[in-house]
Design a protein around this motif. Structure first.
Motif, PDB file in Angstrom:
ATOM      1  N   PHE A  13      30.212  44.310  36.343  1.00  0.00           N
ATOM      2  CA  PHE A  13      30.294  43.030  36.900  1.00  0.00           C
ATOM      3  C   PHE A  13      29.160  43.281  37.729  1.00  0.00           C
ATOM      4  O   PHE A  13      29.120  43.717  39.126  1.00  0.00           O
ATOM      5  CB  PHE A  13      31.506  42.530  37.148  1.00  0.00           C
ATOM      6  N   VAL A  18      34.026  47.943  35.743  1.00  0.00           N
ATOM      7  CA  VAL A  18      35.657  47.910  36.609  1.00  0.00           C
ATOM      8  C   VAL A  18      36.205  48.427  35.244  1.00  0.00           C
ATOM      9  O   VAL A  18      37.209  49.162  35.428  1.00  0.00           O
ATOM     10  CB  VAL A  18      35.595  46.182  36.041  1.00  0.00           C
ATOM     11  N   PRO A  37      48.396  48.629  38.114  1.00  0.00           N
ATOM     12  CA  PRO A  37      48.930  47.664  39.129  1.00  0.00           C
ATOM     13  C   PRO A  37      47.911  46.970  38.877  1.00  0.00           C
ATOM     14  O   PRO A  37      46.506  46.647  37.918  1.00  0.00           O
ATOM     15  CB  PRO A  37      48.063  48.909  40.339  1.00  0.00           C
ATOM     16  N   SER A  38      47.398  45.710  39.331  1.00  0.00           N
ATOM     17  CA  SER A  38      46.896  44.824  39.687  1.00  0.00           C
ATOM     18  C   SER A  38      45.659  45.144  40.545  1.00  0.00           C
ATOM     19  O   SER A  38      45.316  45.957  41.071  1.00  0.00           O
ATOM     20  CB  SER A  38      47.050  43.994  41.037  1.00  0.00           C
ATOM     21  N   GLY A  39      44.580  44.441  38.881  1.00  0.00           N
ATOM     22  CA  GLY A  39      43.197  44.951  39.361  1.00  0.00           C
ATOM     23  C   GLY A  39      42.649  46.134  38.752  1.00  0.00           C
ATOM     24  O   GLY A  39      41.412  46.236  39.248  1.00  0.00           O
ATOM     25  N   CYS A  40      43.751  46.699  38.484  1.00  0.00           N
ATOM     26  CA  CYS A  40      43.034  47.616  37.555  1.00  0.00           C
ATOM     27  C   CYS A  40      42.489  47.579  36.143  1.00  0.00           C
ATOM     28  O   CYS A  40      41.617  48.472  35.881  1.00  0.00           O
ATOM     29  CB  CYS A  40      44.203  48.638  37.525  1.00  0.00           C
ATOM     30  N   GLY A  41      41.618  45.775  35.776  1.00  0.00           N
ATOM     31  CA  GLY A  41      41.407  45.867  34.756  1.00  0.00           C
ATOM     32  C   GLY A  41      41.877  45.516  33.529  1.00  0.00           C
ATOM     33  O   GLY A  41      41.498  45.452  31.812  1.00  0.00           O
ATOM     34  N   LYS A  42      42.598  45.240  32.988  1.00  0.00           N
ATOM     35  CA  LYS A  42      43.505  44.887  32.280  1.00  0.00           C
ATOM     36  C   LYS A  42      43.712  43.624  31.709  1.00  0.00           C
ATOM     37  O   LYS A  42      42.868  43.358  30.422  1.00  0.00           O
ATOM     38  CB  LYS A  42      45.506  44.345  32.579  1.00  0.00           C
ATOM     39  N   SER A  43      43.289  42.537  32.137  1.00  0.00           N
ATOM     40  CA  SER A  43      42.730  41.369  32.012  1.00  0.00           C
ATOM     41  C   SER A  43      41.029  41.643  31.326  1.00  0.00           C
ATOM     42  O   SER A  43      41.194  40.626  30.334  1.00  0.00           O
ATOM     43  CB  SER A  43      42.507  40.206  33.033  1.00  0.00           C
ATOM     44  N   THR A  44      40.571  42.122  32.477  1.00  0.00           N
ATOM     45  CA  THR A  44      39.249  42.289  31.618  1.00  0.00           C
ATOM     46  C   THR A  44      39.019  42.857  30.243  1.00  0.00           C
ATOM     47  O   THR A  44      37.969  42.340  29.553  1.00  0.00           O
ATOM     48  CB  THR A  44      38.043  43.398  33.231  1.00  0.00           C
ATOM     49  N   GLU A 159      50.152  38.979  30.911  1.00  0.00           N
ATOM     50  CA  GLU A 159      51.286  38.585  31.699  1.00  0.00           C
ATOM     51  C   GLU A 159      51.916  37.294  31.739  1.00  0.00           C
ATOM     52  O   GLU A 159      52.595  36.331  32.369  1.00  0.00           O
ATOM     53  CB  GLU A 159      51.102  38.793  33.117  1.00  0.00           C
ATOM     54  N   HIS A 192      52.201  44.156  34.451  1.00  0.00           N
ATOM     55  CA  HIS A 192      52.443  44.708  35.785  1.00  0.00           C
ATOM     56  C   HIS A 192      53.466  45.577  35.627  1.00  0.00           C
ATOM     57  O   HIS A 192      54.097  45.897  36.546  1.00  0.00           O
ATOM     58  CB  HIS A 192      51.542  44.447  36.703  1.00  0.00           C
TER      59      HIS A 192
END
Ligand SMILES: Nc1ncnc2c1ncn2[C@@H]1O[C@H](COP(=O)(O)OP(=O)(O)OP(=O)(O)O)[C@@H](O)[C@H]1O
Ligand SMILES: [Mg+2]
Lengths: 359, 299, 289
Positions: A13, A18, A37-44, A159, A192
């Protein structure tokens, strides 16, 4: 149903990277869980598979065909979102029929298909309602229904259960798993929550910091964590990591004055190497010594009963260790006692790199 | 949110309540006074207004003793404005036509623009938004001269279409701002779901977003309606005799200085000019304030 | 074709952008250019005057009056609407039973055009038949209210009409903001022993800061534009005693055919607005990210 190949995919980005060189491959009919964990790029990553985000490098293939340059609608996928993303102005029926309507199905086909799926998910009685008039669990079902009507080759879940209360979450977990077994579709599921990952997945990819830390079956991940991150992330309470030094004879680990035998499954490093010994809380017990266990002198710090078990926090040579003992175990706060611990599966990790040292 | 000053049953609390209500009612009377003066005057005959024999005790705030709709009918159909004596009728319809087109165009375009700026992010979108936002704040005097020329070039000088064009241009920044700030509050996941379900740019907008956008449509329509209807500057600057909007005509009516000043006709004319927007506020005002304060103008 | 599809959003935005680029930015530039020429009735670009038009405007006695009036009007109008709006909002927020009707009453003037307001108040403030006469007939013989006929007081008539029209809007802004003040903070303050008035003074009013800012910007902006009100209420008179920058610009451009001077005054108005708006826009856009 399709075999999904994520091949060296990366995402940038602006100037922040990311995701780096993600490679995952799953077979048709598998249930892959991305956990981290949150922010690790799963959704990306999920959004890139869906086609909602462009990829910065690598390839995504379906049964060998590249799909990473297709529009989302041409990828033959369906997605269930964390907030369900039901169209607020449409009734449940219209919501579920929407993908069919966009694909140009006839009215009769739409109605028939929606009815089929609604029966499957037991939401037929809700068809006329608006999303605002549904409970969280019902919305969840409708969102799944909307994904199911298209018979997609791949299901993506981001999620989907995290907005539900604890009990519903467990019910839906079972239901999704049952649905997967019944329909045999390929699923890519982001969470998560490591319990969800363990219970549902056929394979798990543990992510952190934009890379896949470990990719394997739930058993592999749990029993043979590849590094300290995976070891502590999966399992609750988390695995204890105890600072130790390899003894001169390489047969023991020295934790202060305590000498623990080298666990059987590890490759002992050179004498004097600093390592971390991984001990899961449930490997501890009280009572008679048994085969393959070790008696550990500890001081009891704090006792937290949870019903069937009690979490007992103890001190071992000044280091805090969390243990899980059967309820009613004979321990008293602020007293010394001896716990036995099963070492047969215990891993050790290089203290510097955090990598597991298996034989 | 309210602060309970003292125990509600104490004497001081009751005194406080009385004070609060007295103040609020007094303020309400003051706010209503001009309206009352307008309505009363518009229903009186000229002798009654000037306190002629029989009406010696008349004031602007005395209710009409002999109410008549004469002034209203004069203002509507026969009052003299400049040289023509056809009343405000024609200009009223001019304003209606102008409002309908200008509001439809600016709200429609603003809705699409807001949708794009909120949901289809692209490089530089923020700069574009900032540039549009700036358009809300310019004093219109700065564009009067060039706009007069442009309308001339487009052959729209003095026409109603020219006025509609002007109102559309300077309405777009506002409507874009309203819609953009509304659409950023709608979760992106809705757009993503739409894309996955096979909807394109326009079907996402029309089928998924527009049906949930009515609050902001209400705000934008009320805002644009009152602004365009109440506008005087553009009307006075650009409208020819045939295209004059109501506000310009009203101002001319009031300031046409032939013979004695017919206050009752002036007030009836002012009421005719005010009724449509008052109606809009009374019907939709609640949503307007709610929408305006919940995102359109952040406060 | 695919390429085209990828740019649908940008392409759809384009017509509006072009319109705004021309009619806002292009026109501002043109007006600025005009202000440097010797244009009279029609624009002409053959003779350049430099900044002398600005000097002419700046030194013009009418501009001086306009600026002075603008300062009086601006300060009293903004201050008045803020004060009245705030007081009304606080009082309305005391669990008033008829709140809905009162709110509508305070707010309805906002629906009126400045022209209607001007016409109405001209009538109310006219000494022969308006309020003055009313008070005489009600028995207060010595009551005097003929400001509208007096050069040095007429501008205050404009203030009164303006404040009457816009206070309700400010009230609505503040009322919404009051309703948004965090209840828990209030409970905490009360437990700490703060009393009613001091809660307002120390906690609630500071929490309304963003609403104050919005109100000041909106009202300041209206003040600068307020052309119609003066036209309808006093026609700039008596004499040119209620001249404002906006009426000055209109008069010189369209009635006196001094286009270059009109353009210069318009540019100065823009600068006035920018001084007010740019800091606000800046903080708004920064908060967005
Ligand atoms: N559009 C974007 N621009 C810049 N950075 C972004 C953008 N979208 C996501 N990121 C960053 O990418 C990282 C990964 O985000 P992502 O949403 O994939 O996390 P996640 O693993 O799904 O987390 P969560 O469990 O909280 O949903 C985050 O650090 C986020 O800040
Ligand atoms: Mg996520």
């Amino acid at each position: 149903m399709a075999q999904l190949t994520i091949d060296n995919v990366s995402k940038v980005f602006g100037s922040t990277s990311v995701l780096q060189d993600i490679s995952i491959e799953i077979d048709a009919g598998e249930f892959l869980v991305l956990v981290g964990p949150s922010g690790c790029g799963k959704s990306t990553l999920l959004n890139m598979v869906a086609g909602l985000l462009t990829i910065s490098g690598g390839q995504i293939r379906f049964d060998g065909d590249r799909i990473d340059n297709l529009e989302p609608k041409d990828r033959n996928i369906a997605m269930v979102f964390q907030s369900y993303a039901l169209y607020p102005a449409m009734s449940v029926e219209k919501n579920m029929a929407f993908p069919l309507r966009m694909a140009g199905f006839s009215k009769e086909d739409q109605t028939q298909k929606v009815q089929e799926v609604a029966d499957l998910l037991q939401i037929s009685h809700l068809l006329k309602r608006k999303p605002a008039a549904l409970s969280g669990g019902q919305r969840q079902r409708v969102a799944m229904g909307r994904a199911l009507v298209r018979d997609p080759k791949l299901f993506l879940f981001d999620e989907p259960l995290s907005n539900l209360d604890a009990k519903l979450r467990v019910d839906m977990r079972t239901e999704i798993k049952r649905l997967h077994q019944r329909l045999g579709t390929t699923i890519l599921y982001v969470t998560h929550d490591q319990v969800e990952a363990m219970t549902m997945a056929t394979r798990i990819a543990v992510m952190e910091g934009g890379i896949v830390q470990q990719f394997g079956t739930p058993a592999e991940i749990y029993d043979h964590p590849a590094n300290t991150f995976v070891a502590t992330f999966m399992g609750s309470p988390a695995m204890n990591l105890i600072d130790a030094v390899v003894s001169p004879d390489q047969q023991h680990l020295q934790i202060g004055a305590v000498n623990v035998p080298m666990p059987p499954g590890v490759k002992a490093p050179a004498a004097g190497t600093k390592v971390k010994l991984g001990l899961r809380p449930e490997w501890f017990g009280v009572g008679d010594k048994a085969e393959g266990t070790f008696d550990m002198p500890v001081r009891v710090d704090l006792i937290e009963p949870t019903g069937p078990d009690m979490y007992v926090s103890v001190k071992l040579d000044g280091q805090s260790v969390m243990t899980r003992l059967p309820a009613g175990s004979d321990v008293t706060q602020n007293s010394d006692c001896t716990l036995r611990v099963a070492l047969d599966k215990a891993p050790i990790f290089d203290a510097e790199t955090g990598l597991a040292l298996y034989a | 949110m309210s602060v309970e000053v003292t125990n509600p049953r104490s004497g001081r609390a009751i005194a406080n309540r009385i004070m609060v209500y007295t103040f609020l009612l007094l303020a309400a009377a003051l706010f209503l006074m001009p309206l009352a003066a307008m309505v009363f005057t518009s229903l009186k005959s000229m002798p009654e207004i000037t306190g002629a024999v029989g009406f010696e005790n008349n004031t602007i705030l005395t209710p009409p003793r002999a109410p008549t709709l004469e002034a209203w009918s004069t203002a509507w159909s026969s009052a003299c404005i400049a040289v023509a004596c056809d009343g405000l009728r024609v200009y009223f319809w001019n304003s209606i036509v102008m409002v309908v087109f200008a509001v439809t165009l600016s709200v429609g375009l603003g809705a699409v623009n807001g949708y794009i700026l909120a949901k289809w992010r692209f490089r530089g979108d923020n700069i574009i938004f900032g540039m549009l936002l700036f358009g809300c704040f310019i004093p219109f005097q700065i564009v009067l001269i060039p706009m007069a020329r442009l309308l001339g070039i487009l052959d729209m000088a003095g026409t109603l279409s020219g006025l509609i064009f002007v109102h559309m241009c300077y309405g777009i920044p506002f409507t874009t701002l309203f819609f953009r700030n509304f659409y950023v509050t709608i979760p992106d996941e809705l757009i993503k779901a739409g894309r996955i379900d096979g909807a394109g740019f326009w079907s996402i907008f029309l089928l998924i977003l527009v049906p949930v956008s009515w609050p902001i449509f209400v705000v934008s329509i009320i805002w644009q309606f009152t602004n365009v209807w109440n506008d005087f500057l553009f009307g006075a600057s650009f409208a020819g005799a045939d295209a004059r909007p109501l506000m310009v005509a009203l101002n001319n009516l009031v300031n046409t200085s032939t013979g004695t000043k017919a206050y009752n006709v002036d007030m009836a004319g002012a009421m005719i000019a005010a009724l449509p927007t008052i109606l809009v506020y009374v019907v939709g005002g609640r949503y307007f304030v709610r929408g305006l304060t919940s995102g359109a103008v952040k406060g | 074709m695919r390429l085209l599809r990828n740019y649908v959003p940008q392409l759809t935005l384009l017509p509006s952008l072009i319109l705004v680029a021309i009619t806002v930015y292009g026109f501002i530039a043109l007006t600025m250019v005009l202000s440097l020429t010797r244009s009279k009735m029609l624009p002409r670009f053959d003779r350049w005057e430099g900044f002398s038009n600005y000097l002419k405007v700046w030194n013009h006695p009418r501009w001086e009056v306009a600026l002075e009036n603008f300062a009086i009007f601006g300060i009293l109008y903004i201050g008045g609407t803020l004060l009245i709006g705030l007081v009304l909002a606080i009082f309305l927020d005391q669990r008033i039973r008829i709140e809905g009707s009162l709110r509508t009453i305070y707010l309805y003037p906002m629906a009126l055009s400045f022209i209607v307001t001007g016409v109405a108040w001209q009538w109310i403030m006219s000494p022969d038949l308006g309020l003055e006469r009313a008070f005489h007939i009600w028995g207060w013989e010595s009551f005097r209210f003929d400001w509208i006929k007096q050069s040095d007081l007429a501008i205050y008539c404009v203030v009164i009409a303006g404040v009457w029209q816009a206070s309700g809007f400010v009230m609505a802004l503040f009322l919404a903001a009051l309703r948004g003040v965090n209840q828990e903070i209030l409970s905490a303050a009360r437990m700490d022993g703060a009393s009613g008035p001091s809660i307002y003074w120390h906690i609630i009013i500071p929490a309304l800061r963003p609403a104050f800012l919005t109100a000041i910007v909106v009202q300041g902006h209206l003040a600068i534009k307020s052309y119609d009100l003066v036209v309808a209420l006093t026609r700039g008179g008596p004499g040119f005693s209620t001249e404002l920058p906006s009426t000055f610009m209109y008069e010189f451009t369209f009635s006196r055919n001094e286009m270059a001077l009109g353009a210069s005054s318009a540019v100065m108005m823009l600068v006035l607005v920018m001084v007010l708006i740019v800091p606000y826009l800046y903080s708004e856009l920064r908060n967005e990210r």
